[in-house]
Write a protein that holds these residues in place. Sequence first.
Motif, short mmCIF file in Angstrom:
data_model
loop_
_atom_site.label_atom_id
_atom_site.label_comp_id
_atom_site.label_asym_id
_atom_site.label_seq_id
_atom_site.Cartn_x
_atom_site.Cartn_y
_atom_site.Cartn_z
N UNK A 34 -3.87 8.92 10.28
CA UNK A 34 -2.74 8.39 9.50
C UNK A 34 -3.13 8.28 8.03
N UNK A 35 -3.21 9.40 7.34
CA UNK A 35 -3.67 9.38 5.94
C UNK A 35 -2.72 8.64 5.00
N UNK A 36 -1.49 8.41 5.42
CA UNK A 36 -0.53 7.71 4.56
C UNK A 36 -0.30 6.27 5.01
N UNK A 37 -1.25 5.72 5.73
CA UNK A 37 -1.17 4.33 6.16
C UNK A 37 -1.86 3.43 5.14
N UNK A 38 -1.08 2.56 4.52
CA UNK A 38 -1.68 1.63 3.55
C UNK A 38 -2.69 0.72 4.24
N UNK A 39 -2.44 0.38 5.50
CA UNK A 39 -3.36 -0.51 6.23
C UNK A 39 -4.71 0.15 6.46
N UNK A 40 -4.70 1.42 6.81
CA UNK A 40 -5.96 2.15 7.00
C UNK A 40 -6.80 2.09 5.72
N UNK A 41 -6.16 2.33 4.58
CA UNK A 41 -6.90 2.33 3.31
C UNK A 41 -7.35 0.93 2.92
N UNK A 42 -6.57 -0.07 3.29
CA UNK A 42 -6.99 -1.46 3.04
C UNK A 42 -8.27 -1.77 3.82
N UNK A 86 -12.76 0.01 -4.52
CA UNK A 86 -11.64 0.00 -5.48
C UNK A 86 -10.71 1.18 -5.27
N UNK A 87 -11.29 2.35 -5.06
CA UNK A 87 -10.47 3.55 -4.85
C UNK A 87 -9.63 3.42 -3.57
N UNK A 88 -10.22 2.89 -2.51
CA UNK A 88 -9.45 2.71 -1.26
C UNK A 88 -8.34 1.68 -1.46
N UNK A 89 -8.64 0.58 -2.15
CA UNK A 89 -7.60 -0.41 -2.43
C UNK A 89 -6.49 0.21 -3.29
N UNK A 90 -6.86 1.02 -4.26
CA UNK A 90 -5.88 1.70 -5.11
C UNK A 90 -4.97 2.59 -4.26
N UNK A 91 -5.56 3.34 -3.34
CA UNK A 91 -4.77 4.22 -2.46
C UNK A 91 -3.84 3.40 -1.59
#
Length: 135
Positions: free
Chosen positions: A65-73, A89-94
Amino acid sequence: AHVLQAYGAIEERRGHGDEAMRLYTRALQSDPTHAASWIALSLSLQQRRDYGGAWRCLRLASMAEPRSYYVWQVIGQWHRKQGELSSAREAFRRSLQLNPSNVATLHAWGVLEWRCGHTQLAATLFQKGLAIQPQ
């Protein structure tokens, strides 16, 4: 997959880590694209100090799920715990690009910056969170 992952989380809270791992694995066998199961398995592996396995699960979650904000959080939190602050920081930004209203990511990133002594940036992130969720 949803029910198996949720039941695994219950077993994890009951202190039955082995059973939780079996349930997460079953969930992923039934649906390998279920990012929440990859994340749950990663968190369980982190508790067992299997950091290599935990990271692999997070990578698989991001592919599922590359477009999941939760995964990147969660990936951001992983990098923060590993001391990889620029990657965090980059993951939080995404995460925020995918969901600018995600107060949990604003908080996690704010805490990172606060601990790094970047109080102005931390304050800005916290203020954005408060604007979204004032309680």
